[in-house]
Design a protein around this motif. Structure first.
Motif, PDB file in Angstrom:
ATOM      1  N   GLY A 141       0.892  -1.407   0.171  1.00 50.07           N
ATOM      2  CA  GLY A 141      -0.090  -0.042   0.075  1.00 50.07           C
ATOM      3  C   GLY A 141       0.962   1.259   0.047  1.00 50.07           C
ATOM      4  O   GLY A 141       2.083   1.236  -0.613  1.00 50.07           O
ATOM      5  N   THR A 142       0.392   2.398   0.648  1.00 53.14           N
ATOM      6  CA  THR A 142       0.872   3.653   0.674  1.00 53.14           C
ATOM      7  C   THR A 142       1.870   3.758   1.977  1.00 53.14           C
ATOM      8  O   THR A 142       1.161   3.825   3.044  1.00 53.14           O
ATOM      9  N   LEU A 143       2.966   4.339   1.979  1.00 54.82           N
ATOM     10  CA  LEU A 143       3.700   4.306   3.301  1.00 54.82           C
ATOM     11  C   LEU A 143       3.717   6.057   3.902  1.00 54.82           C
ATOM     12  O   LEU A 143       3.543   6.791   3.031  1.00 54.82           O
ATOM     13  N   PHE A 144       3.631   6.143   5.182  1.00 58.87           N
ATOM     14  CA  PHE A 144       3.492   7.330   5.715  1.00 58.87           C
ATOM     15  C   PHE A 144       5.002   7.896   6.095  1.00 58.87           C
ATOM     16  O   PHE A 144       5.128   9.119   6.586  1.00 58.87           O
ATOM     17  N   TYR A 145       5.837   6.959   6.342  1.00 60.89           N
ATOM     18  CA  TYR A 145       7.109   7.358   6.805  1.00 60.89           C
ATOM     19  C   TYR A 145       8.342   6.821   6.025  1.00 60.89           C
ATOM     20  O   TYR A 145       8.112   5.887   5.455  1.00 60.89           O
ATOM     21  N   ILE A 202       0.950   2.791  13.321  1.00 64.33           N
ATOM     22  CA  ILE A 202       0.590   2.604  11.764  1.00 64.33           C
ATOM     23  C   ILE A 202       1.671   3.320  10.843  1.00 64.33           C
ATOM     24  O   ILE A 202       1.755   4.649  11.132  1.00 64.33           O
ATOM     25  N   VAL A 203       2.105   2.613  10.026  1.00 60.95           N
ATOM     26  CA  VAL A 203       3.312   3.077   9.247  1.00 60.95           C
ATOM     27  C   VAL A 203       2.744   3.465   7.808  1.00 60.95           C
ATOM     28  O   VAL A 203       3.632   3.851   6.722  1.00 60.95           O
ATOM     29  N   GLY A 204       1.526   3.161   7.645  1.00 62.06           N
ATOM     30  CA  GLY A 204       0.948   3.233   5.947  1.00 62.06           C
ATOM     31  C   GLY A 204      -0.322   2.880   5.979  1.00 62.06           C
ATOM     32  O   GLY A 204      -0.970   2.441   6.964  1.00 62.06           O
ATOM     33  N   GLN A 205      -0.944   3.070   4.511  1.00 60.98           N
ATOM     34  CA  GLN A 205      -2.510   2.423   4.347  1.00 60.98           C
ATOM     35  C   GLN A 205      -2.310   1.216   3.606  1.00 60.98           C
ATOM     36  O   GLN A 205      -1.716   1.321   2.421  1.00 60.98           O
ATOM     37  N   ARG A 254       3.489   9.022   1.478  1.00 68.18           N
ATOM     38  CA  ARG A 254       2.597  10.221   1.421  1.00 68.18           C
ATOM     39  C   ARG A 254       2.869  10.832   3.115  1.00 68.18           C
ATOM     40  O   ARG A 254       2.621   9.914   3.904  1.00 68.18           O
ATOM     41  N   THR A 255       3.139  11.995   3.263  1.00 65.64           N
ATOM     42  CA  THR A 255       3.142  12.677   4.551  1.00 65.64           C
ATOM     43  C   THR A 255       1.856  13.192   4.852  1.00 65.64           C
ATOM     44  O   THR A 255       1.244  14.116   4.026  1.00 65.64           O
ATOM     45  N   LEU A 256       1.210  12.728   6.134  1.00 71.62           N
ATOM     46  CA  LEU A 256      -0.074  13.289   6.396  1.00 71.62           C
ATOM     47  C   LEU A 256      -0.071  14.470   7.353  1.00 71.62           C
ATOM     48  O   LEU A 256       0.877  14.617   8.126  1.00 71.62           O
ATOM     49  N   SER A 257      -0.923  15.599   7.000  1.00 76.05           N
ATOM     50  CA  SER A 257      -1.163  16.753   7.929  1.00 76.05           C
ATOM     51  C   SER A 257      -1.684  16.213   9.211  1.00 76.05           C
ATOM     52  O   SER A 257      -2.309  15.080   9.059  1.00 76.05           O
ATOM     53  N   LEU A 258      -2.045  17.139   9.950  1.00 71.32           N
ATOM     54  CA  LEU A 258      -2.753  16.756  11.213  1.00 71.32           C
ATOM     55  C   LEU A 258      -4.246  16.639  11.143  1.00 71.32           C
ATOM     56  O   LEU A 258      -4.855  15.527  11.666  1.00 71.32           O
ATOM     57  N   GLU A 259      -4.827  17.371  10.238  1.00 73.15           N
ATOM     58  CA  GLU A 259      -6.233  17.110   9.606  1.00 73.15           C
ATOM     59  C   GLU A 259      -6.414  15.813   9.128  1.00 73.15           C
ATOM     60  O   GLU A 259      -7.412  14.846   9.168  1.00 73.15           O
ATOM     61  N   GLU A 260      -5.506  15.376   8.080  1.00 70.16           N
ATOM     62  CA  GLU A 260      -5.622  14.128   7.369  1.00 70.16           C
ATOM     63  C   GLU A 260      -5.367  12.932   8.295  1.00 70.16           C
ATOM     64  O   GLU A 260      -6.004  11.869   8.092  1.00 70.16           O
ATOM     65  N   CYS A 261      -4.423  13.097   9.204  1.00 68.18           N
ATOM     66  CA  CYS A 261      -4.313  11.969  10.349  1.00 68.18           C
ATOM     67  C   CYS A 261      -5.582  11.803  11.269  1.00 68.18           C
ATOM     68  O   CYS A 261      -6.206  10.710  11.292  1.00 68.18           O
ATOM     69  N   LEU A 262      -6.506  13.001  11.585  1.00 62.71           N
ATOM     70  CA  LEU A 262      -7.778  12.886  12.160  1.00 62.71           C
ATOM     71  C   LEU A 262      -8.511  12.079  11.296  1.00 62.71           C
ATOM     72  O   LEU A 262      -9.585  11.477  11.846  1.00 62.71           O
ATOM     73  N   GLU A 263      -8.694  12.559  10.089  1.00 61.65           N
ATOM     74  CA  GLU A 263      -9.492  11.649   9.130  1.00 61.65           C
ATOM     75  C   GLU A 263      -9.403  10.326   9.043  1.00 61.65           C
ATOM     76  O   GLU A 263     -10.384   9.703   8.755  1.00 61.65           O
ATOM     77  N   PHE A 264      -8.102   9.896   8.947  1.00 60.74           N
ATOM     78  CA  PHE A 264      -7.649   8.631   8.784  1.00 60.74           C
ATOM     79  C   PHE A 264      -7.948   7.598   9.798  1.00 60.74           C
ATOM     80  O   PHE A 264      -8.286   6.579   9.653  1.00 60.74           O
ATOM     81  N   ILE A 265      -7.853   8.011  11.248  1.00 61.38           N
ATOM     82  CA  ILE A 265      -7.957   7.101  12.333  1.00 61.38           C
ATOM     83  C   ILE A 265      -9.241   6.664  12.503  1.00 61.38           C
ATOM     84  O   ILE A 265     -10.302   7.268  12.202  1.00 61.38           O
TER      85      ILE A 265
END
Length: 612
Positions: free
Chosen positions: A511-515, A526-529, A565-576
């Protein structure tokens, strides 16, 4: 005896986000003589908060004053986002009229409706300013019609329907009353304010009375109350009492240590201020929004505007991850509680509740953005904590039926992508109420607040970044059923250690990595989607086994991370999701599972499946 103070006007500028409020205030300040001719001034000078300047939005209502023809015009710049509507609602009590800014292309948007309704409810006169008339795609005549339709829809009375219209370009600093005659400066706007906004009326010789609408804080003088003098005269150093909002009794007499009026961007100390002035008061330690500061001889409280209830709730808790305490300065429940309680003193839209656990607090606000700005401010101040997924606050009617908040959402998208937006919002229980346009289509939906959680990033993907969406709370409706939150699972770290290129390279196939490489990770983080449904445990710390055999030159392909993909604060809140938390520190944002141990998580998942 009541008199009219003709040398003062008090106005608020209200509008939807990005329609040019703060830019217009910039030009009013320049043409009102606040700055020297050669003075270097930053754009959007009123957006003084770091987050406001970074995001290009107004979060806190702010006061300023300009002078025109011997008349002092006190101006309140208000936020455009519905999440900060509490700021708008309370400052309307300080003013005698409003400038309603509307974009010459976008026309009235959800927040325009929200702020205009508040002004009409208070019977405030409205000057309509159609801004950005220099846009090549401006459609001023159509926008005028839309504003009139909105006023009729909001049940404005006859006097409120007959509003003056000013055509302006805030960026160029021009205004005109007739589109066929382009303006050269903002004089037509200033003249309209003097003509149509009533001067304050009251008794300057009566007992002093000030309704506190805003609270500021200064490390040297403590809490500062900002409000408008409704009656009488205030003097620096005089004795006064505080009547708490909602209570009849007054406090013991207190001395006002400082009295300030607004002049340009400064608070200027004054010896006295009279009825109609907007002032800042220091010296009253426990001053709160909605309180009335009175003369001790006549302690009478003034009515305060009803603030809309919060619609979204999150749980703030002490960080208990394996990396807890490494990066934050304030990490204990005592620090967290004190900071949240301090926020309550200046934000009337926020609610904080204790829970059964001393380490967790339920925080309710007007929307995801409202709470995310609080989170961002706290992490910048050195706080370290965890937050849960945002949840809506349900109401119940007299018969016990569950009601949920429903928002009015407007999307402006290219026609080719309208189908994808309608389909996605249909799955999220949204109802399409109106559709107009040809090349670019305006879609108006009624959507449960739950359905918009996590949707913004999907919307930007579906419209290739060309879409504009905004929403505002509208009303409560019966519960509309389950809404799928996240169709894809998470990639969860299997080990604690440092992420390396070898492990990440093979994990990205999932999938897609965050780090990236070099990031410290822990088990359960969580390191990715995942590209598919369900969570997968991956080992991003895995290193290549070394052998004694030397490969031929070029035999090994160069490893590259292609999906990151690096997530912003809002994107992290949307993802969890429900079983996940966001760890917030001054340096990092880390998403994690509530249960970190892999085996324990699998046992809980199998138990849930059996129960289902």
């Amino acid at each position: 005896m009541e008199i009219t103070r003709e040398n003062i006007r008090n106005i608020a500028i209200i509008a939807h986000v990005d329609h040019g409020k703060t830019t217009l205030v910039d030009e009013m300040l320049k043409q009102g003589g606040v700055f020297r001719e050669n003075q270097q001034v930053a754009d959007r000078v009123m957006d003084s908060n770091d987050i406001e300047r970074e995001r290009g939005i107004t979060i806190l209502a702010k006061n300023t004053a300009v002078h025109y023809k011997d008349v002092k015009i006190n101006v309140v710049d208000t936020p455009g986002h519905a999440d900060f509507g509490g700021e708008v609602e309370r400052v309307l009590k300080m003013v005698d009229g409003v400038l309603l800014l509307v974009d010459s292309f976008e026309g009235p948007m959800p927040q325009t409706r929200f702020v205009l309704k508040k002004a009409l409810d208070l019977k405030l006169p409205v000057i309509i300013v159609i801004n950005k008339v220099d846009r090549p795609d401006a459609r001023c005549d159509e926008v005028e019609g839309e504003i009139l339709d909105l006023l009729i829809d909001l049940e404005a009375d006859e006097s409120q329907l007959d509003n003056p219209i000013v055509y302006a370009s805030a960026r160029q600093g021009t205004a005109t009353l007739d589109l066929s005659e382009p303006g050269t400066d903002l004089r037509p706007l200033f003249e309209s304010i003097l003509k149509y906004i009533p001067a304050p009326v009251g008794d300057p010789d009566g007992a002093a009375q000030v309704l506190v609408s805003t609270i500021d804080y200064n490390d040297y003088v403590g809490r500062i109350g900002v409000g408008r003098i409704g009656r009488g005269t205030l003097k620096s150093g005089m004795m006064a009492v505080r009547v708490i909002h909602g209570e009849e009794k007054a406090s013991a007499p207190l001395r006002l240590s400082g009295l300030f009026c607004f002049d340009g961007l400064k608070r200027a100390p004054v010896e006295q201020a009279s009825m109609g002035d907007i002032v800042a008061i220091t010296g009253i330690e426990d001053i709160m929004i909605g309180d009335t500061i009175c003369d001790p001889a006549c302690p009478e409280g003034l009515p305060f505007v009803k603030i809309e209830e919060p619609t979204v709730q999150m749980t703030f808790s002490v960080n208990d991850s394996p990396f807890a305490g490494r990066e934050g300065q304030y990490v204990t429940s005592r620090h967290l509680r004190a900071r949240l309680m301090r926020e309550l003193q200046t934000d009337v839209s926020l609610r904080v509740e204790e829970t059964e656990s001393p380490d967790a607090f339920k925080v309710s606000g007007r929307g995801e953005l409202h709470l995310s700005v609080l989170i961002e401010n706290m992490r910048r101040q050195g706080y370290e904590f965890q937050v849960s997924k945002p949840e809506v606050l349900f109401h119940y009617d007299e018969e016990g039926n569950q009601l949920e908040p429903v928002e009015k959402m407007v999307a402006d998208v290219p026609a080719a992508y309208a189908g994808a937006v309608i389909e996605k919002l249909g799955r999220r229980r949204g109802v399409l109420e109106h559709m107009s346009g040809s090349d670019r289509v305006r879609l108006e939906f009624s959507v449960p607040s739950r359905g918009l959680f996590g949707y913004r990033s999907e919307f930007m993907t579906d419209t290739r970044g060309e879409g504009i969406m905004s929403s505002v709370f509208d009303h409560y409706e019966p519960y509309k059923g389950e809404i799928p939150h996240r169709t894809q699972g998470a990639l969860v770290s299997f080990e604690t250690g440092e992420a390396v290129m070898y492990g990440l390279f093979y994990a990205q196939d999932r999938g897609t990595l965050f780090y990236g490489p070099g990031t410290q990770v822990y088990t359960g983080m969580i390191v990715g989607q995942n590209a598919r449904q369900g969570d997968i445990d991956v080992n991003v710390c895995k290193k290549k086994h070394l052998t004694s055999i030397r490969n031929a030159a070029g035999a090994e392909e160069a490893m590259k991370l292609t999906s990151m993909r690096t997530l912003s604060l809002e994107e992290c809140l949307e993802f969890i999701d429900d079983d996940e938390l966001l760890e917030v520190t001054p340096k990092n944002l880390r998403m994690r599972k509530r249960v970190l141990a892999t085996e324990m998580r699998k046992k809980l998942d199998s138990k849930k499946r059996q129960q289902a």
